[in-house]
Design an enzyme around this catalytic site. Structure first.
Site, PDB file in Angstrom:
ATOM      1  N   MET A 244      -4.118  -6.754  -6.579  1.00  0.00           N
ATOM      2  CA  MET A 244      -3.662  -7.998  -7.259  1.00  0.00           C
ATOM      3  C   MET A 244      -4.782  -8.835  -8.066  1.00  0.00           C
ATOM      4  O   MET A 244      -4.358 -10.155  -8.139  1.00  0.00           O
ATOM      5  CB  MET A 244      -2.456  -8.780  -6.760  1.00  0.00           C
ATOM      6  CG  MET A 244      -1.422  -7.762  -6.396  1.00  0.00           C
ATOM      7  SD  MET A 244      -0.812  -6.812  -7.688  1.00  0.00           S
ATOM      8  CE  MET A 244       0.220  -8.118  -8.399  1.00  0.00           C
TER       9      MET A 244
ATOM     10  N   ARG B  54     -15.370 -14.651  -9.070  1.00  0.00           N
ATOM     11  CA  ARG B  54     -14.910 -13.415  -9.029  1.00  0.00           C
ATOM     12  C   ARG B  54     -16.379 -12.268  -9.051  1.00  0.00           C
ATOM     13  O   ARG B  54     -16.290 -11.265  -8.522  1.00  0.00           O
ATOM     14  CB  ARG B  54     -14.235 -13.214 -10.397  1.00  0.00           C
ATOM     15  CG  ARG B  54     -13.773 -11.866 -10.461  1.00  0.00           C
ATOM     16  CD  ARG B  54     -13.138 -11.623 -11.877  1.00  0.00           C
ATOM     17  NE  ARG B  54     -12.147 -12.805 -11.980  1.00  0.00           N
ATOM     18  CZ  ARG B  54     -10.939 -12.844 -11.393  1.00  0.00           C
ATOM     19  NH1 ARG B  54     -10.540 -11.951 -10.680  1.00  0.00           N
ATOM     20  NH2 ARG B  54      -9.974 -13.746 -11.860  1.00  0.00           N
TER      21      ARG B  54
ATOM     22  N   GLY C 162       0.761  -1.276  -0.200  1.00  0.00           N
ATOM     23  CA  GLY C 162       0.171   0.112   0.094  1.00  0.00           C
ATOM     24  C   GLY C 162       0.717   1.036   0.129  1.00  0.00           C
ATOM     25  O   GLY C 162       0.304   2.319   0.328  1.00  0.00           O
TER      26      GLY C 162
ATOM     27  N   HIS D 226       0.733   1.207 -13.447  1.00  0.00           N
ATOM     28  CA  HIS D 226       1.542   0.193 -13.564  1.00  0.00           C
ATOM     29  C   HIS D 226       3.082   0.555 -13.944  1.00  0.00           C
ATOM     30  O   HIS D 226       3.457   1.461 -14.328  1.00  0.00           O
ATOM     31  CB  HIS D 226       0.974  -0.337 -15.173  1.00  0.00           C
ATOM     32  CG  HIS D 226       1.648  -1.747 -15.756  1.00  0.00           C
ATOM     33  ND1 HIS D 226       1.388  -2.854 -14.976  1.00  0.00           N
ATOM     34  CD2 HIS D 226       2.615  -1.762 -16.387  1.00  0.00           C
ATOM     35  CE1 HIS D 226       2.211  -3.505 -15.566  1.00  0.00           C
ATOM     36  NE2 HIS D 226       3.179  -3.040 -16.214  1.00  0.00           N
TER      37      HIS D 226
ATOM     38  N   GLU E 240       6.356   6.563  -9.044  1.00  0.00           N
ATOM     39  CA  GLU E 240       4.861   6.125  -8.654  1.00  0.00           C
ATOM     40  C   GLU E 240       4.000   6.952  -7.770  1.00  0.00           C
ATOM     41  O   GLU E 240       3.192   7.424  -7.826  1.00  0.00           O
ATOM     42  CB  GLU E 240       4.821   4.794  -8.469  1.00  0.00           C
ATOM     43  CG  GLU E 240       5.158   3.814  -9.442  1.00  0.00           C
ATOM     44  CD  GLU E 240       4.941   2.348  -9.202  1.00  0.00           C
ATOM     45  OE1 GLU E 240       3.988   1.941  -8.750  1.00  0.00           O
ATOM     46  OE2 GLU E 240       5.937   1.467  -9.258  1.00  0.00           O
TER      47      GLU E 240
HETATM   48  C1  GRF Z   1       3.278  -0.762  -7.683  1.00  0.00           C
HETATM   49  O1  GRF Z   1       4.689  -1.226  -8.162  1.00  0.00           O
HETATM   50  C2  GRF Z   1       2.330  -0.850  -8.685  1.00  0.00           C
HETATM   51  O2  GRF Z   1       2.736  -0.047  -9.823  1.00  0.00           O
HETATM   52  C3  GRF Z   1       1.760  -1.957  -8.993  1.00  0.00           C
HETATM   53  O3  GRF Z   1       1.720  -2.756  -7.622  1.00  0.00           O
HETATM   54  C4  GRF Z   1       2.890  -2.388  -6.968  1.00  0.00           C
HETATM   55  C5  GRF Z   1       2.054  -1.662  -5.688  1.00  0.00           C
HETATM   56  O4  GRF Z   1       2.687  -1.438  -4.389  1.00  0.00           O
HETATM   57  N1  GRF Z   1       0.495  -1.993  -9.825  1.00  0.00           N
HETATM   58  P1  GRF Z   1       2.328  -0.599  -3.195  1.00  0.00           P
HETATM   59  O5  GRF Z   1       1.173  -1.686  -2.673  1.00  0.00           O
HETATM   60  O6  GRF Z   1       1.681   0.555  -3.785  1.00  0.00           O
HETATM   61  O7  GRF Z   1       3.369  -0.380  -2.471  1.00  0.00           O
END
Ligand code: GRF
Length: 200
Positions: free
Chosen positions: A90, A65, A12, A109, A174
């Site tokens: 995920m 799902r 997170g 991503h 990110e």
């Molecule tokens: C990140 O690398 C994001 O790009 C991918 O999953 C990871 C999540 O990391 N979709 P976090 O849980 O936000 O630390």
């Protein structure tokens, strides 16, 4: 005030960056209405509770799902969520989920899409030999890592990088990119033209 609903499965750190940017006034025009995880032990849920945010676990184990997604959709609606933020969530979303929140789901991503969709994007990039990697904030549509691109940030690949080192440097970007992307969407100043996200 746009109401955000965050979906996460683990660490997170992207959620924490967004929450801190909102709390410290660097990201305005939105608030986090609820944080939902498919994993009850996700560190992201603990971080949400520590920040006084509503945090809900909706376990997926042993469920179809569509049924699991229906409960998440109901929880998002219950909290008046207008924009869904996938932050390390995920699980694939069902077509119904994407349809209910059409053009109102964002994902981040860790690659410069359309290169390296799917799992282990940073490792895919290294193995391919690209010299510029990065991250992409994009709308979610029915195809994996495919929707309209809101914002990208490039990250140089260093000669001695392994997947972990590269992932760490991408992650730093990110944490900046996701809030900037959300700000664009929340501003109402951008629109989708074809596949392009343009101002005005
Ligand atoms: C990140 O690398 C994001 O790009 C991918 O999953 C990871 C999540 O990391 N979709 P976090 O849980 O936000 O630390």
């Amino acid at each position: 005030m746009k109401r955000l609903g965050v979906l996460l499965s683990g660490r997170g750190s992207n959620f924490v960056a967004i929450a801190d940017n909102i709390a410290q006034g660097r990201l305005t025009g939105c608030e986090i209405a609820v944080v939902i995880s498919n994993k009850a032990d996700a560190a992201g849920l603990t971080a949400a509770r520590a920040r006084g945010l509503k945090a809900v676990a909706i376990e997926a184990r042993g469920r179809q799902r569509a049924e699991h997604d229906a409960e998440i959709i109901a929880t998002l609606k219950e909290h008046g969520v207008e924009l869904v933020i996938l932050a390390g969530y995920m699980r694939l979303l069902s077509p119904e989920f994407v349809a209910v929140f059409r053009d109102r789901i964002l994902n981040i991503h860790p690659s410069l899409l359309p290169a390296f969709p799917g799992l282990d994007a940073q490792e895919q990039a290294l193995n391919y030999g690209v010299q510029v990697a990065g991250c992409t904030v994009h709308f979610v549509d029915a195809e994996l890592d495919h929707g309209v691109i809101v914002l990208q940030k490039a990250v140089a690949v260093h000669e001695n990088d392994d997947a972990h080192a590269l992932a760490e440097r991408i992650l730093e970007q990110e944490h900046v990119a996701y809030s900037e992307g959300i700000a664009r969407v929340v501003s109402g100043e951008y629109r989708v033209v074809g596949r392009r996200y343009v101002k005005g």
